[in-house]
Write a protein that holds these residues in place. Structure first.
Motif, mmCIF file in Angstrom:
data_model
loop_
_atom_site.group_PDB
_atom_site.id
_atom_site.type_symbol
_atom_site.label_atom_id
_atom_site.label_comp_id
_atom_site.label_asym_id
_atom_site.label_seq_id
_atom_site.Cartn_x
_atom_site.Cartn_y
_atom_site.Cartn_z
ATOM 1 N N ALA A 197 -8.248 6.836 -5.360
ATOM 2 C CA ALA A 197 -7.259 5.914 -4.810
ATOM 3 C C ALA A 197 -7.787 5.340 -3.505
ATOM 4 O O ALA A 197 -8.225 6.092 -2.617
ATOM 5 C CB ALA A 197 -5.939 6.631 -4.578
ATOM 6 N N GLY B 112 0.828 -1.201 0.000
ATOM 7 C CA GLY B 112 0.000 0.000 0.000
ATOM 8 C C GLY B 112 0.859 1.247 0.000
ATOM 9 O O GLY B 112 1.905 1.306 0.645
ATOM 10 N N SER C 237 -3.014 -1.367 -3.014
ATOM 11 C CA SER C 237 -3.560 -0.122 -3.555
ATOM 12 C C SER C 237 -4.503 -0.423 -4.709
ATOM 13 O O SER C 237 -4.260 -1.335 -5.510
ATOM 14 C CB SER C 237 -2.431 0.799 -4.049
ATOM 15 O OG SER C 237 -1.487 1.036 -3.024
ATOM 16 N N ILE D 178 -6.381 2.819 -0.556
ATOM 17 C CA ILE D 178 -5.126 2.237 -0.087
ATOM 18 C C ILE D 178 -5.368 1.535 1.246
ATOM 19 O O ILE D 178 -6.019 2.093 2.153
ATOM 20 C CB ILE D 178 -4.055 3.332 0.057
ATOM 21 C CG1 ILE D 178 -3.764 3.923 -1.323
ATOM 22 C CG2 ILE D 178 -2.788 2.773 0.684
ATOM 23 C CD1 ILE D 178 -3.354 5.345 -1.312
ATOM 24 N N TRP E 225 0.656 11.640 0.601
ATOM 25 C CA TRP E 225 -0.248 11.582 -0.546
ATOM 26 C C TRP E 225 -0.054 12.785 -1.453
ATOM 27 O O TRP E 225 -0.146 12.677 -2.684
ATOM 28 C CB TRP E 225 -1.707 11.450 -0.102
ATOM 29 C CG TRP E 225 -2.293 12.668 0.572
ATOM 30 C CD1 TRP E 225 -2.450 12.879 1.899
ATOM 31 C CD2 TRP E 225 -2.813 13.844 -0.081
ATOM 32 N NE1 TRP E 225 -3.020 14.103 2.154
ATOM 33 C CE2 TRP E 225 -3.267 14.723 0.942
ATOM 34 C CE3 TRP E 225 -2.951 14.255 -1.400
ATOM 35 C CZ2 TRP E 225 -3.830 15.962 0.678
ATOM 36 C CZ3 TRP E 225 -3.520 15.481 -1.679
ATOM 37 C CH2 TRP E 225 -3.946 16.326 -0.648
#
Length: 658
Positions: A135, A78, A169, A137, A92
């Motif tokens: 996204a 991840g 992910s 994760i 991020w």
């Protein structure tokens, strides 16, 4: 017109944030078309592959949806997205919104030592180039969620506890049509990409789910033994030698003042007389243009096979050595190398330029081949002798090519030496025209009126031989006929055995796009036209069948009024013109022979492609003409008498009885 802006200090601007990719996608992805869009997808897939190759997860799912959005799911650790104290920013934000940021810059840390992606561009650049991206994760017992719209984050980082056991992910996004001119990446592109990654990442399963048509169609790629299994697949069951696998490693520098790095090399190859393939991969990326590994393979294989042939005394005296083309023609080879420092030609990673990789692989392959030839003498003999056969075949083909070129050149030179033939300037066969005219006087008129760029002239003197009645020995004694055949350049359709100076027929050697028969509009002109047409019908019928032969119509009458000149090609046309003129004063003159026409009239009526009249000779026309000609001038005396008795009265008005 708008005034041009002055080029001054304020003219210099820099792109910021997402605009660095959105306004110049080709810089990162190689193009702003569908190929660049495909590469942006590969950037995300490659991140998941790096995780799996490092031992985190052994399966990657890639899904293509009907709206051209894509999802990549892995089961790695991840992406770290929490706050980064060292950078004093959220991870991020660094990973998704900062070019040249990522976890692949810490050399020697053991993290991504042999990574497909090294520049920290891929995920951020793809996010910037997307219409939207999400996204999800899973790591550290949490589920993180992010949303982006056209390069900008929406809503920040969402975090919640996650009690499941999975990590990894899931990235889904839609390429933006404001960035790429075409986002319809074909399913076959995905399949090819994922298959290649399965080949060089042994033991990793890549699944493609094609939902572009609205229903799910899955393809799975897995190679337990990587490039060995793939090379066996390429070579098939009838290879000359079994697949041989070799691997090694080395450490060195591209330049003395640069840091040392490590290279790992894996090569699988065999020899075949039916299949030839070379594929190079570096850090899992397919090197479409090769670079360093390709140079190593060329040097090593030519060197070792050449040494083996010399040692066995298989070269003839003064015979030239093999080239890599001879080796490549029977070589099936897949190379997969890795390095901790990689110099790609550009971000699209289609070739690498590392000097040490080339040097290390050359030395490695030379040694491996030397040992292989010693330990497997039967295989070495099969392989090296096949390379020698390839060399001899290549040289024979080259000799044949040179011979054909000389023959064609000789034919052209011969055509240029044919007496009174006048060539045109262009070498573009699709434009060249050959006018066959009767006599020197007609040639003079045509020569002064033609367009010398594309119109050539060949005069025929008097009435040529009747090729329907004459045998081949008589035909080929005629200078008029043999000169004309040489000028056309295509040979004759008789197998080439009847005359050693005239080649067998080859349509591709025809030097003209049109063969135009141009004779006077009188009885003699018609007869000469018929004789030429009959010759072509007997010696080169393909020219008629394929539509290369034409007849140029010459006007019968020239009608002049005070303001305009008319040309009538038939009696009915003359009557129609006189009807249109009405009571206006005019003079009418029977058209003279071609040789007496002025250049302007010749160009207008006979030569100008815009105003001339050409009749394409059809196969049925030629056959019918030949039959009538044979009847009138052939050996069928009784048939000719019957024809004259039946039709002679129709031509009484044309007889010259003075």
């Amino acid at each position: 017109m708008a005034k041009k802006q002055e080029y001054g200090n304020e003219s210099i601007k820099s792109l910021k944030g997402a605009d660095r990719v959105r306004k110049r996608p080709a810089v990162i992805f190689g193009s702003d078309g569908v190929e660049g869009c495909a590469h942006s997808i590969f950037e995300i897939v490659s991140n998941s592959i790096d995780e799996a190759r490092d031992g985190y997860g052994n399966k990657i799912n890639v899904t293509l949806f009907a709206d051209h959005s894509v999802e990549v799911e892995d089961f790695g650790r991840g992406i770290p997205v929490d706050y980064n104290k060292a950078e004093q920013r959220w991870n991020w934000d660094l990973v998704f919104c900062e070019l040249y940021a990522g976890g692949k810059y810490g050399e020697g840390s053991g993290t991504y030592d042999f990574s497909l992606g090294l520049n920290g561009l891929g995920l951020c650049a793809t996010q910037y180039a997307s219409e939207w991206m999400t996204a999800d994760i899973y790591r550290d017992g949490c589920h993180y969620h992010l949303d982006f719209k056209q390069g900008e984050n929406v809503g920040g980082l969402k975090k919640e506890p996650y009690s499941g056991r999975r990590t990894g992910s899931v990235i889904r996004w839609k390429p933006d049509t404001q960035v790429f001119t075409d986002i319809a990446v074909a399913p076959e592109t995905f399949r090819d990409m994922l298959k290649r990654q399965a080949v060089v990442n042994a033991g990793i399963t890549l699944v493609f789910d094609d939902r572009s048509s609205g229903k799910s169609e899955k393809s799975e790629y897995y190679y337990e033994n990587g490039i060995v299994d793939y090379t066996n697949e390429l070579a098939g069951e009838n290879s000359l030698t079994p697949v041989h696998f070799c691997q090694g490693s080395a450490a060195g520098r591209d330049r003395a003042d640069q840091p040392e790095y490590e290279v790992q090399m894996n090569v699988a190859f065999c020899f075949s007389n039916t299949v030839q393939t070379l594929e190079y991969y570096h850090n899992s990326s397919w090197l479409e243009h090769g670079g360093s590994p390709d140079r190593a393979v060329r040097l090593a294989f030519v060197n070792q096979i050449n040494a083996w042939l010399k040692n066995k005394g298989l070269y003839k005296k003064s015979e030239s050595a093999i080239t890599f083309a001879d080796v490549q023609d029977c070589l099936v080879l897949v190379s997969s190398s890795f390095s901790t420092r990689t110099s790609y030609e550009n971000q699209t990673k289609k070739a690498i330029t590392n000097k040490f990789v080339a040097q290390a692989m050359t030395d490695f392959l030379k040694h491996q081949l030397e040992v292989y030839f010693i330990e497997h003498p039967d295989e070495a003999e099969k392989a090296c002798k096949q390379v020698l056969i390839n060399k001899q075949s290549r040289e024979h083909a080259e000799k044949a090519r040179i011979s054909i070129k000389k023959n064609i050149t000789a034919q052209m030179d011969l055509a240029n030496r044919v007496q009174k033939f006048v060539d045109c300037r262009t070498k573009d066969v699709t434009r060249r025209e050959l006018y066959i005219v009767e006599g020197d006087s007609a040639m003079g008129a045509v020569k002064t009126s033609r367009d010398s760029e594309f119109q050539a002239i060949m005069p025929v003197r008097g009435k040529i031989l009747n090729c329907l009645k004459a045998d081949y020995s008589r035909i080929f004694k005629s200078d008029i006929i043999t000169d004309l055949i040489r000028v056309m350049g295509c040979g004759v359709e008789l197998g080439g055995s009847h005359n050693k100076d005239l080649a067998a027929f080859r349509l591709e050697n025809l030097r003209f796009n049109k063969i135009v028969i141009c004779t006077d509009a009188d009885v003699d002109g018609y007869q000469i036209r018929t004789l030429i047409l009959t010759m072509l019908y007997r010696l080169t019928p393909t020219l008629i069948n394929e539509g290369y032969v034409y007849i140029a119509e010459s006007p019968l009458y020239e009608i002049n009024t005070k303001t305009k000149t008319y040309f009538a090609y038939t009696e009915p046309e003359k009557a129609n013109i006189l009807k249109r003129i009405g009571d206006a004063k005019y003079t009418i003159q029977r058209s003279k022979g071609l040789g007496e026409n002025d250049p302007e009239m010749m160009w207008l009526t006979t030569m100008n492609p815009e105003s001339r009249r050409l009749i394409k000779v059809m196969p049925t026309d030629a056959e019918k003409t030949a039959q009538v000609f044979d009847l009138l001038l052939g050996d069928n005396l009784q048939g000719r008498k019957e024809h004259i008795a039946e039709h002679g009265a129709e031509y009484l008005d044309d007889l010259d009885l003075s």
